[in-house]
Design a protein around this motif. Structure first.
Motif, PDB file in Angstrom:
ATOM      1  N   GLN A   3       0.835  -1.191   0.000  1.00 27.50           N
ATOM      2  CA  GLN A   3       0.000   0.000   0.000  1.00 27.50           C
ATOM      3  C   GLN A   3       0.872   1.244   0.000  1.00 27.50           C
ATOM      4  OE1 GLN A   3      -2.936  -0.045   3.120  1.00 27.50           O
ATOM      5  NE2 GLN A   3      -3.637  -2.099   2.604  1.00 27.50           N
ATOM      6  N   LEU A   4       0.534   2.182  -0.878  1.00 27.97           N
ATOM      7  CA  LEU A   4       1.230   3.455  -0.985  1.00 27.97           C
ATOM      8  C   LEU A   4       0.185   4.554  -1.036  1.00 27.97           C
ATOM      9  CD1 LEU A   4       3.804   2.425  -3.745  1.00 27.97           C
ATOM     10  CD2 LEU A   4       4.302   2.741  -1.314  1.00 27.97           C
ATOM     11  N   VAL A   5       0.310   5.538  -0.160  1.00 30.53           N
ATOM     12  CA  VAL A   5      -0.665   6.615  -0.079  1.00 30.53           C
ATOM     13  C   VAL A   5       0.060   7.946  -0.111  1.00 30.53           C
ATOM     14  CG1 VAL A   5      -2.541   7.647   1.231  1.00 30.53           C
ATOM     15  CG2 VAL A   5      -2.240   5.167   1.243  1.00 30.53           C
ATOM     16  N   GLU A   6      -0.166   8.717  -1.175  1.00 31.17           N
ATOM     17  CA  GLU A   6       0.451  10.026  -1.319  1.00 31.17           C
ATOM     18  C   GLU A   6      -0.397  11.093  -0.628  1.00 31.17           C
ATOM     19  OE1 GLU A   6       1.132   7.857  -5.341  1.00 31.17           O
ATOM     20  OE2 GLU A   6      -0.501   8.110  -3.886  1.00 31.17           O
ATOM     21  N   SER A   7       0.265  12.146  -0.164  1.00 33.19           N
ATOM     22  CA  SER A   7      -0.423  13.284   0.414  1.00 33.19           C
ATOM     23  C   SER A   7       0.462  14.516   0.273  1.00 33.19           C
ATOM     24  CB  SER A   7      -0.767  13.045   1.883  1.00 33.19           C
ATOM     25  OG  SER A   7       0.406  12.868   2.657  1.00 33.19           O
ATOM     26  N   GLY A   8      -0.107  15.679   0.546  1.00 34.25           N
ATOM     27  CA  GLY A   8       0.658  16.914   0.553  1.00 34.25           C
ATOM     28  C   GLY A   8       0.462  17.805  -0.649  1.00 34.25           C
ATOM     29  N   GLY A   9      -0.289  17.347  -1.625  1.00 35.06           N
ATOM     30  CA  GLY A   9      -0.541  18.173  -2.793  1.00 35.06           C
ATOM     31  C   GLY A   9      -1.491  19.317  -2.481  1.00 35.06           C
ATOM     32  N   GLY A  10      -1.640  20.199  -3.445  1.00 36.06           N
ATOM     33  CA  GLY A  10      -2.529  21.329  -3.279  1.00 36.06           C
ATOM     34  C   GLY A  10      -2.247  22.406  -4.295  1.00 36.06           C
ATOM     35  N   LEU A  11      -2.839  23.557  -4.068  1.00 38.68           N
ATOM     36  CA  LEU A  11      -2.664  24.719  -4.933  1.00 38.68           C
ATOM     37  C   LEU A  11      -1.577  25.618  -4.362  1.00 38.68           C
ATOM     38  CD1 LEU A  11      -3.649  26.515  -7.308  1.00 38.68           C
ATOM     39  CD2 LEU A  11      -5.285  27.508  -5.689  1.00 38.68           C
ATOM     40  N   VAL A  12      -0.634  25.987  -5.200  1.00 34.20           N
ATOM     41  CA  VAL A  12       0.469  26.834  -4.768  1.00 34.20           C
ATOM     42  C   VAL A  12       0.797  27.831  -5.878  1.00 34.20           C
ATOM     43  CG1 VAL A  12       2.236  25.223  -5.605  1.00 34.20           C
ATOM     44  CG2 VAL A  12       2.797  26.827  -3.759  1.00 34.20           C
ATOM     45  N   GLN A  13       1.259  29.014  -5.496  1.00 34.32           N
ATOM     46  CA  GLN A  13       1.646  30.021  -6.468  1.00 34.32           C
ATOM     47  C   GLN A  13       3.006  29.712  -7.075  1.00 34.32           C
ATOM     48  OE1 GLN A  13       0.929  34.084  -5.766  1.00 34.32           O
ATOM     49  NE2 GLN A  13      -1.229  33.603  -5.489  1.00 34.32           N
ATOM     50  N   PRO A  14       3.249  30.164  -8.304  1.00 40.21           N
ATOM     51  CA  PRO A  14       4.584  29.991  -8.888  1.00 40.21           C
ATOM     52  C   PRO A  14       5.664  30.527  -7.958  1.00 40.21           C
ATOM     53  CG  PRO A  14       3.058  30.773 -10.543  1.00 40.21           C
ATOM     54  CD  PRO A  14       2.325  30.838  -9.233  1.00 40.21           C
ATOM     55  N   GLY A  15       6.734  29.767  -7.841  1.00 37.57           N
ATOM     56  CA  GLY A  15       7.812  30.121  -6.931  1.00 37.57           C
ATOM     57  C   GLY A  15       7.651  29.557  -5.538  1.00 37.57           C
ATOM     58  N   GLY A  16       6.504  29.007  -5.251  1.00 35.62           N
ATOM     59  CA  GLY A  16       6.242  28.448  -3.943  1.00 35.62           C
ATOM     60  C   GLY A  16       6.792  27.049  -3.774  1.00 35.62           C
ATOM     61  N   SER A  17       6.498  26.458  -2.621  1.00 37.77           N
ATOM     62  CA  SER A  17       7.024  25.146  -2.270  1.00 37.77           C
ATOM     63  C   SER A  17       5.929  24.248  -1.721  1.00 37.77           C
ATOM     64  CB  SER A  17       8.123  25.268  -1.211  1.00 37.77           C
ATOM     65  OG  SER A  17       9.231  26.006  -1.681  1.00 37.77           O
ATOM     66  N   LEU A  18       6.116  22.962  -1.914  1.00 41.35           N
ATOM     67  CA  LEU A  18       5.277  21.933  -1.321  1.00 41.35           C
ATOM     68  C   LEU A  18       6.153  20.748  -0.964  1.00 41.35           C
ATOM     69  CD1 LEU A  18       2.129  21.742  -3.660  1.00 41.35           C
ATOM     70  CD2 LEU A  18       2.147  22.532  -1.295  1.00 41.35           C
ATOM     71  N   ARG A  19       5.745  19.998   0.039  1.00 39.40           N
ATOM     72  CA  ARG A  19       6.388  18.735   0.341  1.00 39.40           C
ATOM     73  C   ARG A  19       5.362  17.618   0.256  1.00 39.40           C
ATOM     74  NH1 ARG A  19       9.512  16.489   5.752  1.00 39.40           N
ATOM     75  NH2 ARG A  19       7.353  16.317   6.495  1.00 39.40           N
ATOM     76  N   LEU A  20       5.600  16.696  -0.647  1.00 38.22           N
ATOM     77  CA  LEU A  20       4.745  15.536  -0.796  1.00 38.22           C
ATOM     78  C   LEU A  20       5.249  14.399   0.078  1.00 38.22           C
ATOM     79  CD1 LEU A  20       4.261  15.474  -4.675  1.00 38.22           C
ATOM     80  CD2 LEU A  20       3.032  16.816  -2.949  1.00 38.22           C
ATOM     81  N   SER A  21       4.323  13.602   0.569  1.00 35.47           N
ATOM     82  CA  SER A  21       4.659  12.428   1.360  1.00 35.47           C
ATOM     83  C   SER A  21       4.022  11.204   0.741  1.00 35.47           C
ATOM     84  CB  SER A  21       4.165  12.585   2.800  1.00 35.47           C
ATOM     85  OG  SER A  21       4.792  13.670   3.444  1.00 35.47           O
ATOM     86  N   CYS A  22       4.650  10.078   0.941  1.00 37.35           N
ATOM     87  CA  CYS A  22       4.127   8.798   0.490  1.00 37.35           C
ATOM     88  C   CYS A  22       4.302   7.807   1.628  1.00 37.35           C
ATOM     89  CB  CYS A  22       4.871   8.333  -0.761  1.00 37.35           C
ATOM     90  SG  CYS A  22       4.483   6.655  -1.296  1.00 37.35           S
ATOM     91  N   ALA A  23       3.201   7.406   2.217  1.00 38.36           N
ATOM     92  CA  ALA A  23       3.225   6.451   3.319  1.00 38.36           C
ATOM     93  C   ALA A  23       3.124   5.036   2.770  1.00 38.36           C
ATOM     94  CB  ALA A  23       2.074   6.732   4.279  1.00 38.36           C
ATOM     95  N   ALA A  24       4.071   4.204   3.153  1.00 39.48           N
ATOM     96  CA  ALA A  24       4.154   2.841   2.639  1.00 39.48           C
ATOM     97  C   ALA A  24       3.850   1.831   3.728  1.00 39.48           C
ATOM     98  CB  ALA A  24       5.539   2.572   2.066  1.00 39.48           C
ATOM     99  N   SER A  25       3.261   0.726   3.331  1.00 41.48           N
ATOM    100  CA  SER A  25       2.988  -0.356   4.270  1.00 41.48           C
ATOM    101  C   SER A  25       2.947  -1.685   3.533  1.00 41.48           C
ATOM    102  CB  SER A  25       1.679  -0.115   5.015  1.00 41.48           C
ATOM    103  OG  SER A  25       0.576  -0.067   4.124  1.00 41.48           O
ATOM    104  N   LYS A  26       3.022  -2.747   4.301  1.00 39.24           N
ATOM    105  CA  LYS A  26       2.876  -4.121   3.807  1.00 39.24           C
ATOM    106  C   LYS A  26       4.091  -4.635   3.036  1.00 39.24           C
ATOM    107  CE  LYS A  26      -1.446  -4.149   5.258  1.00 39.24           C
ATOM    108  NZ  LYS A  26      -1.856  -4.922   6.437  1.00 39.24           N
ATOM    109  N   PHE A  27       5.229  -3.965   3.151  1.00 42.97           N
ATOM    110  CA  PHE A  27       6.466  -4.476   2.590  1.00 42.97           C
ATOM    111  C   PHE A  27       7.655  -3.895   3.337  1.00 42.97           C
ATOM    112  CE2 PHE A  27       8.199  -0.977  -0.026  1.00 42.97           C
ATOM    113  CZ  PHE A  27       7.113  -0.114  -0.060  1.00 42.97           C
TER     114      PHE A  27
END
Length: 122
Positions: A3-27
């Motif tokens: 299982q892999l579940v991504e999170s952290g996306g969204g709307l951001v202005q040009p030049g901005g920053s985001l951090r995406l996460s991916c939670a892993a399980s079952k391996f």
């Protein structure tokens, strides 16, 4: 049962920053290469980054090199993608996947998450 579940996306202005996460399980997360892949509107899948099990080897597509950083916290079974200096062309659905794309040429990924949407717009 991987299982892999991504999170952290969204709307951001040009030049901005985001951090995406991916939670892993079952391996055994720490033993596997992981990849970030994205799909922009009207385009196919595009490789973003590969990272090895230990997190000490990373590879990036030219389009994101110097702006994005992949990392992982194996104690938390979590993969990250820090995205800085975001551009409108970074708008895409971002996926994490188990395995390596071999620098975008091999695509040796067997399990994928559902994706998280990143929209870069003013």
């Amino acid at each position: 049962q991987v299982q892999l579940v991504e999170s952290g996306g969204g709307l951001v202005q040009p030049g901005g920053s985001l951090r995406l996460s991916c939670a892993a399980s079952k391996f055994t997360f720490s033993s596997d290469w992981m990849s970030w892949v994205r799909q922009a509107p009207g385009k196919g899948l595009e490789w973003v980054s590969d990272i090895n099990g230990g997190g000490d080897s990373t590879y990036y597509a030219d389009s994101v090199k110097g702006r994005f950083t992949a990392s992982r916290d194996n104690a938390k079974n979590t993969l990250y993608l820090q995205m800085n200096s975001l551009k409108p062309e970074d708008t895409a659905l971002y996926y994490c996947a188990r395995g390596s794309t071999l620098g975008g040429g091999g695509w040796a990924n067997d399990y994928w998450g559902q994706g998280t949407q990143v929209t870069v717009s003013s």
